[in-house]
Scaffold this motif. Sequence first.
Motif, PDB file in Angstrom:
ATOM      1  N   PHE A 257       1.306  -1.354   0.297  1.00 10.46           N
ATOM      2  CA  PHE A 257       0.452   0.061   0.334  1.00 10.46           C
ATOM      3  C   PHE A 257       1.274   1.465   0.319  1.00 10.46           C
ATOM      4  O   PHE A 257       0.651   2.232  -0.672  1.00 10.46           O
ATOM      5  CB  PHE A 257      -0.792   0.145   0.959  1.00 10.46           C
ATOM      6  N   HIS A 258       1.617   0.713   0.422  1.00  6.33           N
ATOM      7  CA  HIS A 258       3.148   2.326   1.206  1.00  6.33           C
ATOM      8  C   HIS A 258       3.152   3.212  -0.506  1.00  6.33           C
ATOM      9  O   HIS A 258       3.465   3.850  -0.803  1.00  6.33           O
ATOM     10  CB  HIS A 258       3.971   2.173   1.911  1.00  6.33           C
ATOM     11  N   ARG A 259       3.968   1.603  -1.530  1.00  8.36           N
ATOM     12  CA  ARG A 259       3.976   1.491  -2.720  1.00  8.36           C
ATOM     13  C   ARG A 259       2.979   2.446  -3.530  1.00  8.36           C
ATOM     14  O   ARG A 259       4.108   2.847  -4.812  1.00  8.36           O
ATOM     15  CB  ARG A 259       5.355   0.408  -2.979  1.00  8.36           C
ATOM     16  N   ASN A 260       2.699   1.814  -3.563  1.00  9.68           N
ATOM     17  CA  ASN A 260       1.160   2.061  -4.233  1.00  9.68           C
ATOM     18  C   ASN A 260       0.153   3.082  -4.035  1.00  9.68           C
ATOM     19  O   ASN A 260      -0.817   3.440  -4.612  1.00  9.68           O
ATOM     20  CB  ASN A 260       1.010   0.642  -4.883  1.00  9.68           C
ATOM     21  N   ARG A 261       0.334   4.198  -3.053  1.00  3.79           N
ATOM     22  CA  ARG A 261      -0.261   4.906  -2.462  1.00  3.79           C
ATOM     23  C   ARG A 261      -0.531   5.655  -3.248  1.00  3.79           C
ATOM     24  O   ARG A 261      -2.034   6.472  -3.426  1.00  3.79           O
ATOM     25  CB  ARG A 261       0.032   6.048  -1.032  1.00  3.79           C
TER      26      ARG A 261
ATOM     27  N   ILE B  35      -3.008   4.075  -5.382  1.00  6.55           N
ATOM     28  CA  ILE B  35      -4.840   3.263  -4.299  1.00  6.55           C
ATOM     29  C   ILE B  35      -5.519   5.262  -4.114  1.00  6.55           C
ATOM     30  O   ILE B  35      -6.731   4.799  -4.152  1.00  6.55           O
ATOM     31  CB  ILE B  35      -3.651   2.780  -4.121  1.00  6.55           C
ATOM     32  N   THR B  36      -4.877   6.129  -3.457  1.00  4.98           N
ATOM     33  CA  THR B  36      -5.742   6.869  -3.167  1.00  4.98           C
ATOM     34  C   THR B  36      -6.210   7.910  -3.538  1.00  4.98           C
ATOM     35  O   THR B  36      -7.878   8.249  -3.628  1.00  4.98           O
ATOM     36  CB  THR B  36      -4.446   8.121  -2.282  1.00  4.98           C
ATOM     37  N   PRO B  37      -6.113   8.040  -5.097  1.00  2.00           N
ATOM     38  CA  PRO B  37      -7.419   8.986  -6.161  1.00  2.00           C
ATOM     39  C   PRO B  37      -9.016   7.549  -5.774  1.00  2.00           C
ATOM     40  O   PRO B  37      -9.616   8.175  -5.455  1.00  2.00           O
ATOM     41  CB  PRO B  37      -7.072   8.672  -6.842  1.00  2.00           C
ATOM     42  N   TRP B  38      -9.008   6.191  -5.847  1.00  9.87           N
ATOM     43  CA  TRP B  38      -9.795   5.531  -5.754  1.00  9.87           C
ATOM     44  C   TRP B  38     -10.561   5.300  -4.627  1.00  9.87           C
ATOM     45  O   TRP B  38     -11.690   4.921  -4.945  1.00  9.87           O
ATOM     46  CB  TRP B  38      -9.311   3.978  -5.892  1.00  9.87           C
ATOM     47  N   LEU B  39      -9.427   5.456  -3.430  1.00  7.14           N
ATOM     48  CA  LEU B  39     -10.311   5.503  -1.602  1.00  7.14           C
ATOM     49  C   LEU B  39     -11.294   6.333  -2.212  1.00  7.14           C
ATOM     50  O   LEU B  39     -12.317   6.134  -1.208  1.00  7.14           O
ATOM     51  CB  LEU B  39      -9.176   5.430  -1.272  1.00  7.14           C
TER      52      LEU B  39
ATOM     53  N   GLY C 140     -18.680   6.911  -3.903  1.00 10.55           N
ATOM     54  CA  GLY C 140     -19.339   7.965  -5.263  1.00 10.55           C
ATOM     55  C   GLY C 140     -20.032   6.780  -6.396  1.00 10.55           C
ATOM     56  O   GLY C 140     -20.435   6.288  -6.449  1.00 10.55           O
ATOM     57  N   ILE C 141     -18.620   5.110  -6.627  1.00 13.57           N
ATOM     58  CA  ILE C 141     -18.344   4.567  -7.432  1.00 13.57           C
ATOM     59  C   ILE C 141     -19.565   3.460  -6.704  1.00 13.57           C
ATOM     60  O   ILE C 141     -20.130   2.957  -7.627  1.00 13.57           O
ATOM     61  CB  ILE C 141     -17.105   4.089  -7.697  1.00 13.57           C
ATOM     62  N   LEU C 142     -19.345   3.050  -5.701  1.00 17.46           N
ATOM     63  CA  LEU C 142     -20.575   1.968  -4.775  1.00 17.46           C
ATOM     64  C   LEU C 142     -22.053   3.293  -4.870  1.00 17.46           C
ATOM     65  O   LEU C 142     -23.258   2.305  -5.334  1.00 17.46           O
ATOM     66  CB  LEU C 142     -20.456   2.337  -3.585  1.00 17.46           C
ATOM     67  N   PHE C 143     -22.292   4.230  -4.937  1.00 16.06           N
ATOM     68  CA  PHE C 143     -23.758   4.476  -4.973  1.00 16.06           C
ATOM     69  C   PHE C 143     -24.422   4.084  -6.289  1.00 16.06           C
ATOM     70  O   PHE C 143     -25.093   3.994  -6.698  1.00 16.06           O
ATOM     71  CB  PHE C 143     -23.684   6.124  -4.434  1.00 16.06           C
TER      72      PHE C 143
END
Length: 304
Positions: free
Chosen positions: A14-18, A21-25, A30-33
Amino acid sequence: MTDTTAAAPHHSWFHRNRKTITPWLFLLPGILFFSVYVIYPIIQSINLSFYKWDGLGEAEYVGTANYERLASDRAFTVSLFNNMKWLLLYLLAIPAGLFIALFLNQTVRGIRIYKSLFFFPFVISQVVVGLVFTWFYDPNFGLLNGILGAVGLGPINVLGDPALATYGIIAAGLWPQTAYCMILYLTGLNAVDPEQIEAARLDGAKGWRMLWHIIIPQLKPATFIAFVVTIIGALRSFDLISIMTNGGPFGSTRVLSFYMFEKALSEYGFRMGYGAAIAVVLFFIMLFFIAYFLWSMYQDEKGR
């Protein structure tokens, strides 16, 4: 002898790809709704269109029978043709909104009053718009026939004439839609580069040449949004028709969204599957136009 070189800290995945990943979090809620309240109902409607169902009992699979019935349904053909009328005439809101925005963008005395007057149709309910225009068209005491009578023309019953009713409702819808396009263009005009305008003036550009070659190209994002919103508004026109004519006279003002409502929820028997088939046709018409404008926008951006 000890190794003084500090061991490199072990970073987690997670630290290497933050950064990825962060924008998707942030997008995840919004994607879920969107998936639950938009994507899933679309899939459900498409699936329902292959069934015969009254909304209460057990659904019966009928394959493409609902779509085959649409091909010979005259009311569906009239509704589809009316939607095309709405689509073509509703697009007049875009150039009308642009020219009103150009006028309101001037620094003249009392411009705030003019802006308020043109903005007013956008903030009132479509139901109110429908009632106002129903009174305006009334053959007995309506303002329209009062104006026609003043110039020596006979009274007309706009909403009672199958040949005129659809155009009368479209005119009512253009009033708030033009105001919405005007707001989009006023926002876009604030982002126009003044240096390009000044350079064009030094080159002798003015009037229509200035508008066509300098201002309109910078308003492409606003134009794109105006097209998408106007097309969606034209294809889902329901409330004005319901208030002003309820689909009449003789079904002449029906559009696909209203006909879908009639078949799925208004008629005895509640033909949910048939209504879903109409909704699917309407969805793919919308999807075609929106996909076309998205593709055009993408090609334009790629060509820069």
